[in-house]
Design an enzyme around this catalytic site. Structure first.
Site, PDB file in Angstrom:
ATOM      1  N   GLN A 141     -34.351  12.567   6.885  1.00  0.00           N
ATOM      2  CA  GLN A 141     -34.463  12.299   5.445  1.00  0.00           C
ATOM      3  C   GLN A 141     -33.085  11.999   4.851  1.00  0.00           C
ATOM      4  O   GLN A 141     -32.916  11.106   4.027  1.00  0.00           O
ATOM      5  CB  GLN A 141     -35.076  13.527   4.753  1.00  0.00           C
ATOM      6  CG  GLN A 141     -35.502  13.279   3.320  1.00  0.00           C
ATOM      7  CD  GLN A 141     -36.719  12.380   3.214  1.00  0.00           C
ATOM      8  OE1 GLN A 141     -37.521  12.310   4.126  1.00  0.00           O
ATOM      9  NE2 GLN A 141     -36.835  11.673   2.110  1.00  0.00           N
TER      10      GLN A 141
ATOM     11  N   VAL B 181     -36.795   7.245  -2.540  1.00  0.00           N
ATOM     12  CA  VAL B 181     -36.607   8.117  -1.375  1.00  0.00           C
ATOM     13  C   VAL B 181     -36.403   9.544  -1.886  1.00  0.00           C
ATOM     14  O   VAL B 181     -35.572   9.756  -2.771  1.00  0.00           O
ATOM     15  CB  VAL B 181     -35.352   7.704  -0.564  1.00  0.00           C
ATOM     16  CG1 VAL B 181     -35.228   8.540   0.704  1.00  0.00           C
ATOM     17  CG2 VAL B 181     -35.390   6.218  -0.222  1.00  0.00           C
ATOM     18  N   ALA B 182     -37.132  10.497  -1.325  1.00  0.00           N
ATOM     19  CA  ALA B 182     -36.952  11.883  -1.772  1.00  0.00           C
ATOM     20  C   ALA B 182     -35.563  12.376  -1.379  1.00  0.00           C
ATOM     21  O   ALA B 182     -35.073  12.088  -0.285  1.00  0.00           O
ATOM     22  CB  ALA B 182     -38.014  12.784  -1.166  1.00  0.00           C
TER      23      ALA B 182
ATOM     24  N   SER C  80     -38.169  16.745   0.176  1.00  0.00           N
ATOM     25  CA  SER C  80     -39.290  15.933   0.648  1.00  0.00           C
ATOM     26  C   SER C  80     -40.402  16.823   1.192  1.00  0.00           C
ATOM     27  O   SER C  80     -40.158  17.714   2.004  1.00  0.00           O
ATOM     28  CB  SER C  80     -38.841  14.987   1.762  1.00  0.00           C
ATOM     29  OG  SER C  80     -39.981  14.415   2.388  1.00  0.00           O
TER      30      SER C  80
ATOM     31  N   HIS D 256     -42.483  15.981   3.251  1.00  0.00           N
ATOM     32  CA  HIS D 256     -42.675  15.710   4.681  1.00  0.00           C
ATOM     33  C   HIS D 256     -41.981  16.743   5.567  1.00  0.00           C
ATOM     34  O   HIS D 256     -42.333  16.901   6.724  1.00  0.00           O
ATOM     35  CB  HIS D 256     -42.209  14.300   5.015  1.00  0.00           C
ATOM     36  CG  HIS D 256     -43.155  13.248   4.535  1.00  0.00           C
ATOM     37  ND1 HIS D 256     -44.297  12.899   5.225  1.00  0.00           N
ATOM     38  CD2 HIS D 256     -43.169  12.490   3.414  1.00  0.00           C
ATOM     39  CE1 HIS D 256     -44.960  11.968   4.560  1.00  0.00           C
ATOM     40  NE2 HIS D 256     -44.292  11.689   3.446  1.00  0.00           N
TER      41      HIS D 256
ATOM     42  N   ASP E 189     -48.518  10.312   5.333  1.00  0.00           N
ATOM     43  CA  ASP E 189     -48.623   8.990   4.714  1.00  0.00           C
ATOM     44  C   ASP E 189     -49.628   8.196   5.531  1.00  0.00           C
ATOM     45  O   ASP E 189     -49.415   7.963   6.725  1.00  0.00           O
ATOM     46  CB  ASP E 189     -47.269   8.263   4.729  1.00  0.00           C
ATOM     47  CG  ASP E 189     -46.271   8.895   3.766  1.00  0.00           C
ATOM     48  OD1 ASP E 189     -46.691   9.670   2.888  1.00  0.00           O
ATOM     49  OD2 ASP E 189     -45.068   8.600   3.897  1.00  0.00           O
TER      50      ASP E 189
ATOM     51  N   GLU F 168     -48.069   6.997  -5.346  1.00  0.00           N
ATOM     52  CA  GLU F 168     -48.086   6.742  -3.895  1.00  0.00           C
ATOM     53  C   GLU F 168     -49.519   6.867  -3.376  1.00  0.00           C
ATOM     54  O   GLU F 168     -49.942   7.951  -2.988  1.00  0.00           O
ATOM     55  CB  GLU F 168     -47.167   7.730  -3.154  1.00  0.00           C
ATOM     56  CG  GLU F 168     -45.697   7.522  -3.458  1.00  0.00           C
ATOM     57  CD  GLU F 168     -44.761   8.205  -2.467  1.00  0.00           C
ATOM     58  OE1 GLU F 168     -43.568   7.894  -2.502  1.00  0.00           O
ATOM     59  OE2 GLU F 168     -45.219   9.033  -1.640  1.00  0.00           O
TER      60      GLU F 168
ATOM     61  N   HIS G 175     -49.831   8.905   0.122  1.00  0.00           N
ATOM     62  CA  HIS G 175     -49.265  10.221   0.459  1.00  0.00           C
ATOM     63  C   HIS G 175     -50.266  11.350   0.167  1.00  0.00           C
ATOM     64  O   HIS G 175     -50.656  11.559  -0.970  1.00  0.00           O
ATOM     65  CB  HIS G 175     -47.968  10.433  -0.328  1.00  0.00           C
ATOM     66  CG  HIS G 175     -47.274  11.728  -0.024  1.00  0.00           C
ATOM     67  ND1 HIS G 175     -46.077  11.803   0.676  1.00  0.00           N
ATOM     68  CD2 HIS G 175     -47.596  13.013  -0.322  1.00  0.00           C
ATOM     69  CE1 HIS G 175     -45.702  13.068   0.781  1.00  0.00           C
ATOM     70  NE2 HIS G 175     -46.606  13.826   0.186  1.00  0.00           N
TER      71      HIS G 175
HETATM   72 ZN    ZN Z   1     -45.051  10.501   1.941  1.00  0.00          ZN
END
Ligand code: ZN
Length: 274
Positions: free
Chosen positions: A150, A179-180, A185, A187, A194, A242, A245
């Protein structure tokens, strides 16, 4: 609200410090210097680095002065994710609720090269199988992502903006729209997926028009997932719409959140958890 703002500005300083630190190395290492011909450009880059170093020093000083509340929060989230019981399902990770960089879930492979927290494997597998049985062609384009990955995505994007003439802080703001920020994030929890149509892999609004996105938006709650960043809620989530997501929150919460139309942030606030 005041607290959120404080956290955000503090987070920004920490990230600017860390990233500016990485950038100085990055700019030198990627050989921008050697590819730049002419002294004017070179001087421009050197000035940029000098100013980055100055910002870094200031940010680090402020960071030392303002204490450790975000780090404590990040560690608490990591702790909750690791515990027995069901509390892990509701852990909030967003820009003002970071997750400790050292947290790594127990991972299991969902699809080739796509890993998730082992606790959501069965539900995620069932969801994908049912989508495929319905004649759809879903593609899991991202699942668990570690902190370093990330960070490198974020750093690369930020370098792009800086080389276009943005100041580090403006580049930071621009980057985090898509972008996180590393450590924020979802994730990194191993609870986020995703999913796109295999026939249309673009991560944009048109993804929502694919048969796959429609099916997942309508059915994901049955498997314990929610559409995490719905349209019209960017001001709450801090993330653009999103339509790909999905976040695991457990079946009960997923049903309630989907029926109520709330975001995870709003749901947690209403239930008095946060
Ligand atoms: Zn995502």
């Amino acid at each position: 609200m005041a607290l959120n703002h404080k956290i955000e500005s503090r987070m920004k300083k920490i990230m600017a410090a860390g990233l500016a630190g990485g950038l100085i190395v990055g700019v030198a290492a990627t050989g921008i210097f050697t590819t730049v011909t002419g002294n004017t450009k070179e001087k421009e880059y050197q000035d940029k680095i000098t100013s980055l170093e100055k910002e870094l020093k200031n940010a680090q000083k402020e960071e030392e002065e303002t204490g450790t509340d975000l780090e404590v929060m990040a560690q608490t989230s990591a702790q909750q994710l690791s515990e027995q019981g069901d509390a892990w399902q509701m852990v909030l990770v967003n820009e003002s609720h970071p997750l400790d960089a050292s947290y790594v879930p127990e991972l299991a492979e969902l699809e080739p090269d796509r890993q998730v927290d082992v606790r959501i494997l069965e539900d995620a597998q069932q969801m994908l199988a049912d989508a495929r049985n319905a004649g759809l062609n879903p593609y899991v384009c991202s699942a668990y992502r570690n902190y370093d990955y990330q960070r490198s995505v974020f750093n690369d994007t930020m370098v792009d903006w800086i080389t276009q003439g943005y100041t580090p802080l403006d580049a930071y703001d621009e980057t985090k729209k898509s972008v996180a920020v590393p450590g924020t994030s979802e994730h990194a929890t191993g609870l986020a997926l995703d999913i796109t149509s295999a026939d249309y892999a673009q991560l944009d609004d048109a993804q929502a028009d694919t048969a796959e996105a429609k099916w997942f938006a309508e059915n994901c709650w049955k498997y314990g997932f929610i559409l995490r960043y719905p349209p019209e809620k960017s001001d709450v989530t801090g993330i653009i719409y999103e339509p790909w997501h999905y976040r695991y929150v457990g079946k009960e919460a997923a049903k309630e959140i989907t029926e109520s139309g709330l975001t995870l942030e709003e749901y947690l606030e209403q239930s008095g958890v946060k």
